[in-house]
Write an enzyme that holds these catalytic residues in place. Structure first.
Site, mmCIF file in Angstrom:
data_model
loop_
_atom_site.group_PDB
_atom_site.id
_atom_site.type_symbol
_atom_site.label_atom_id
_atom_site.label_comp_id
_atom_site.label_asym_id
_atom_site.label_seq_id
_atom_site.Cartn_x
_atom_site.Cartn_y
_atom_site.Cartn_z
ATOM 1 N N ARG A 56 30.712 38.471 47.150
ATOM 2 C CA ARG A 56 30.947 37.257 46.336
ATOM 3 C C ARG A 56 31.877 36.292 47.068
ATOM 4 O O ARG A 56 31.711 35.078 46.998
ATOM 5 C CB ARG A 56 31.536 37.643 44.972
ATOM 6 C CG ARG A 56 30.528 38.381 44.101
ATOM 7 C CD ARG A 56 31.049 38.594 42.695
ATOM 8 N NE ARG A 56 31.275 37.325 41.998
ATOM 9 C CZ ARG A 56 32.016 37.210 40.899
ATOM 10 N NH1 ARG A 56 32.618 38.272 40.393
ATOM 11 N NH2 ARG A 56 32.162 36.050 40.315
ATOM 12 N N ASN A 89 36.386 31.228 36.245
ATOM 13 C CA ASN A 89 35.733 31.486 37.531
ATOM 14 C C ASN A 89 36.739 31.985 38.556
ATOM 15 O O ASN A 89 37.883 31.531 38.604
ATOM 16 C CB ASN A 89 35.060 30.211 38.054
ATOM 17 C CG ASN A 89 33.967 29.729 37.111
ATOM 18 O OD1 ASN A 89 33.512 30.501 36.269
ATOM 19 N ND2 ASN A 89 33.562 28.489 37.252
ATOM 20 N N HIS A 106 40.984 34.549 35.064
ATOM 21 C CA HIS A 106 40.370 35.808 35.502
ATOM 22 C C HIS A 106 40.666 36.101 36.972
ATOM 23 O O HIS A 106 39.963 36.896 37.596
ATOM 24 C CB HIS A 106 38.852 35.778 35.263
ATOM 25 C CG HIS A 106 38.473 35.863 33.816
ATOM 26 N ND1 HIS A 106 37.203 35.625 33.339
ATOM 27 C CD2 HIS A 106 39.219 36.175 32.709
ATOM 28 C CE1 HIS A 106 37.176 35.792 32.015
ATOM 29 N NE2 HIS A 106 38.391 36.102 31.611
ATOM 30 N N CYS A 114 48.096 44.398 45.294
ATOM 31 C CA CYS A 114 48.362 45.828 45.502
ATOM 32 C C CYS A 114 48.443 46.519 44.140
ATOM 33 O O CYS A 114 49.298 46.161 43.315
ATOM 34 C CB CYS A 114 49.673 46.030 46.265
ATOM 35 S SG CYS A 114 50.091 47.787 46.423
ATOM 36 N N CYS A 117 52.143 48.313 43.877
ATOM 37 C CA CYS A 117 53.436 47.632 43.688
ATOM 38 C C CYS A 117 53.314 46.226 43.112
ATOM 39 O O CYS A 117 54.327 45.580 42.837
ATOM 40 C CB CYS A 117 54.212 47.581 45.010
ATOM 41 S SG CYS A 117 53.590 46.356 46.179
ATOM 42 N N CYS A 136 54.257 47.154 50.438
ATOM 43 C CA CYS A 136 54.756 48.536 50.331
ATOM 44 C C CYS A 136 54.021 49.521 51.226
ATOM 45 O O CYS A 136 54.430 50.681 51.333
ATOM 46 C CB CYS A 136 54.679 49.013 48.879
ATOM 47 S SG CYS A 136 52.998 49.342 48.303
ATOM 48 N N GLY A 172 30.081 25.093 30.659
ATOM 49 C CA GLY A 172 29.361 26.088 31.445
ATOM 50 C C GLY A 172 29.787 27.521 31.201
ATOM 51 O O GLY A 172 29.854 28.313 32.124
ATOM 52 N N THR A 173 30.043 27.830 29.944
ATOM 53 C CA THR A 173 30.387 29.227 29.630
ATOM 54 C C THR A 173 29.605 29.671 28.401
ATOM 55 O O THR A 173 29.406 28.894 27.469
ATOM 56 C CB THR A 173 31.908 29.427 29.465
ATOM 57 O OG1 THR A 173 32.169 30.770 29.057
ATOM 58 C CG2 THR A 173 32.529 28.463 28.476
#
Ligand code: OAD
Length: 229
Positions: A56, A89, A106, A114, A117, A136, A172-173
């Site tokens: 993606r 998006n 999102h 990570c 941590c 870390c 557009g959702t």
């Protein structure tokens, strides 16, 4: 101009060549979201999940912003501080279309996180489960995207803007995924006018005061031109 909150979804990037999720040919018709968009799926098969987001990310890098992204950036530019742009998006086409401030509820494909941590950094083109965290050192690298079952980002800030909005616009959702699908009711409950701009009526179409249907590259620039006229 009054205070506007705009929520975008995959439909705003569809004409840039990035697939949506639930349309015919959408990503969720080809992949099981439980495998690639949940913490449990990542725990089961992190390599599969990285492959999915690596692909993606590559698609996104090859895509260009379209007239809808550019029109929304123009609206923000012409009304500084009055237009909050919230997107579901994970692509960066709003930014590349000229928007300076985009709230990625999102997360973002160009971010790495990570899982051990919480350190964040810019995602390389390809990520793998064994990549060490630059903070870390743990081999716990994941994409900085929000998966099903996780809390979306910036929720307090978004609700504060919805409560203060005069106009809420959803673009557009499909209105399938909460909490974003509930923003229209929050804004309306606080007194905002609500408008849907989508290819077709969404799941929540009846919740909006007004709607315009058609491709984002046509109806978004038209709407912005009318607002700015
Ligand atoms: P969906 O795929 O659910 O919906 C896309 C919407 O865009 C549909 O209502 C289409 O009709 C519309 N659409 C398609 N092409 C369009 C175009 N050219 N112009 C205007 N509208 C168009 O995508 P989202 O609603 O963004 O979350 O999905 C919401 C969330 O579900 C995503 O952020 C993702 C997904 O699972 C996570 O991964 C956590």
């Amino acid at each position: 101009m009054a205070s506007v909150v705009i929520l975008t979804g995959a439909g705003v990037s569809a004409e840039s060549g990035l697939g949506t999720f639930r349309d015919v040919d959408g990503l969720w018709t080809k992949y099981d979201l439980n495998d690639v968009a949940t913490p449990e799926g990542f725990a089961r098969d992190p390599a599969l999940v990285h492959d999915f987001y690596n692909a993606r990310r590559a698609n996104c890098r090859g895509a260009a912003p379209n007239a809808a992204h550019r029109a929304l950036a123009r609206l923000q530019r012409e009304h500084p501080g009055r237009v909050t742009l919230v997107t579901q998006n994970v692509d960066d086409l709003h930014e590349r279309g000229g928007s300076d401030e985009v709230w990625h509820m999102h997360g973002a494909l160009n971010g790495a996180l990570c899982a051990a941590c919480g350190h964040r950094w810019d995602a390389p083109e390809q990520m793998a489960p064994s990549d060490p965290c630059p903070g870390c050192g743990a081999p716990a690298t994941r994409p900085d995207v929000v998966w099903f079952g996780e809390m979306p980002y910036l929720m307090d800030e978004i609700y504060a803007r919805l409560e203060a909005a005069d106009l809420f616009v959803s673009i557009g959702t499909s209105g399938n995924v909460y909490p974003a699908a509930g923003f229209v009711q929050v804004a309306a409950g606080a007194g905002a006018q609500t408008l849907e701009l989508n290819l077709e009526p969404s799941e929540g179409a009846s919740l909006f005061d007004a709607a315009r249907h058609g491709p984002a590259t046509e109806i978004v620039p038209q709407w912005v031109a009318e607002v700015l006229a």
